[in-house]
Write an enzyme that holds these catalytic residues in place. Structure first.
Site, short mmCIF file in Angstrom:
data_model
loop_
_atom_site.label_atom_id
_atom_site.label_comp_id
_atom_site.label_asym_id
_atom_site.label_seq_id
_atom_site.Cartn_x
_atom_site.Cartn_y
_atom_site.Cartn_z
N GLY A 15 0.82 -1.20 0.00
CA GLY A 15 0.00 0.00 0.00
C GLY A 15 0.85 1.24 0.00
O GLY A 15 1.90 1.29 0.63
N THR A 16 0.39 2.25 -0.72
CA THR A 16 1.06 3.55 -0.78
C THR A 16 0.21 4.47 -1.64
O THR A 16 -0.78 4.04 -2.22
CB THR A 16 2.47 3.42 -1.38
OG1 THR A 16 3.18 4.64 -1.19
CG2 THR A 16 2.42 3.11 -2.86
N THR A 17 0.60 5.72 -1.74
CA THR A 17 0.00 6.62 -2.72
C THR A 17 1.10 7.51 -3.29
O THR A 17 1.82 8.18 -2.54
CB THR A 17 -1.07 7.52 -2.09
OG1 THR A 17 -2.10 6.70 -1.52
CG2 THR A 17 -1.71 8.42 -3.15
N LYS A 48 9.81 7.79 -0.78
CA LYS A 48 9.28 7.10 -1.96
C LYS A 48 9.53 7.86 -3.25
O LYS A 48 9.12 7.42 -4.32
CB LYS A 48 7.79 6.84 -1.78
CG LYS A 48 7.47 5.98 -0.56
CD LYS A 48 5.99 5.78 -0.39
CE LYS A 48 5.70 5.00 0.89
NZ LYS A 48 4.24 4.81 1.09
N SER A 144 -2.38 1.97 -3.44
CA SER A 144 -3.68 1.64 -2.88
C SER A 144 -4.57 2.86 -2.68
O SER A 144 -5.79 2.75 -2.68
CB SER A 144 -3.49 0.92 -1.54
OG SER A 144 -2.71 1.71 -0.65
#
Length: 212
Positions: A15-17, A48, A144
């Site tokens: 999960g990440t954005t 990131k 996600s």
């Protein structure tokens, strides 16, 4: 996404954005800081957005080790290219380099979703999946939290936004995912790349949650 053994269904691996947005004179990349292992918050200050050169950066979603290795390979390749050819590598060529690596490993893939943004003759943004597919985008979100983030961008995007407005839009897009997505959180990092500049911004969670 990966196949879940015994179910015939797909599930999210990580999960990440992350978001990328192209404006008239620059490109903006943004990402949250939360690293997760399942439902466990493994790290709260993960970077990131990886700087490749003074005119190029890459956002990462997926397995950290895979993303870090690909970023290191790309940084070394662009540096070598500049030494040999006495000029910058284009963002498109860098995206194609990553595509070749990812496609060649498609039967044992690197689990990543990458955004490559930078400035050569103009601001550019490429979305690269783990099979090596490459698309050039005006704006895109991965991870996600991407369904929430992309809605904010589509509602408020204009290529003529000022740099301050562009940074605010990118921050707001990721902030919307922090509110809704369990796997996104702990702050937002933003990078702006133009013809002659590379700028980094960081926003803490307490300030982000004040964003409407």
């Amino acid at each position: 996404m990966l196949h879940h053994p015994g179910t015939g269904q797909l599930r999210a691996l990580k999960g990440t954005t992350t978001v990328g947005i192209v404006f008239r004179d620059f490109v903006v990349l943004a990402a949250d800081r939360r690293a997760t292992a399942g439902y466990f918050v493994a790290h709260k200050r993960t970077k990131k957005i990886i700087k490749i050169t003074d005119y190029m950066a890459m956002t990462t979603a997926g397995l950290v080790a895979d993303a870090q290795m690909l970023a290191e390979w790309l940084a070394n390749h662009t540096h070598y290219y500049e030494i040999v050819n006495k000029r910058r590598m284009s963002i498109h060529a860098a995206a194609q380099y990553l595509s070749i690596i990812l496609h060649s490993a498609k039967f044992y893939p690197y689990i990543v979703q990458l955004l490559l943004g930078g400035y050569d003759t103009q601001p550019r943004l490429y979305n690269i999946d783990w099979f090596g597919s490459v698309t050039e985008e005006k704006y895109v979100a991965t991870g996600s939290g991407s369904p929430t983030a992309i809605g904010v961008i589509e509602d408020q995007y204009s290529p003529n936004l000022s740099m301050e407005e562009a940074v605010e839009l990118a921050k707001r897009a990721v902030a919307s995912s922090i509110r809704r997505d369990t796997f996104t959180g702990n702050g937002v990092d933003v990078v702006v790349i133009g013809k002659d500049f590379y700028r980094e911004y960081s926003f803490e969670l307490k300030d982000i949650l004040k964003t409407k």
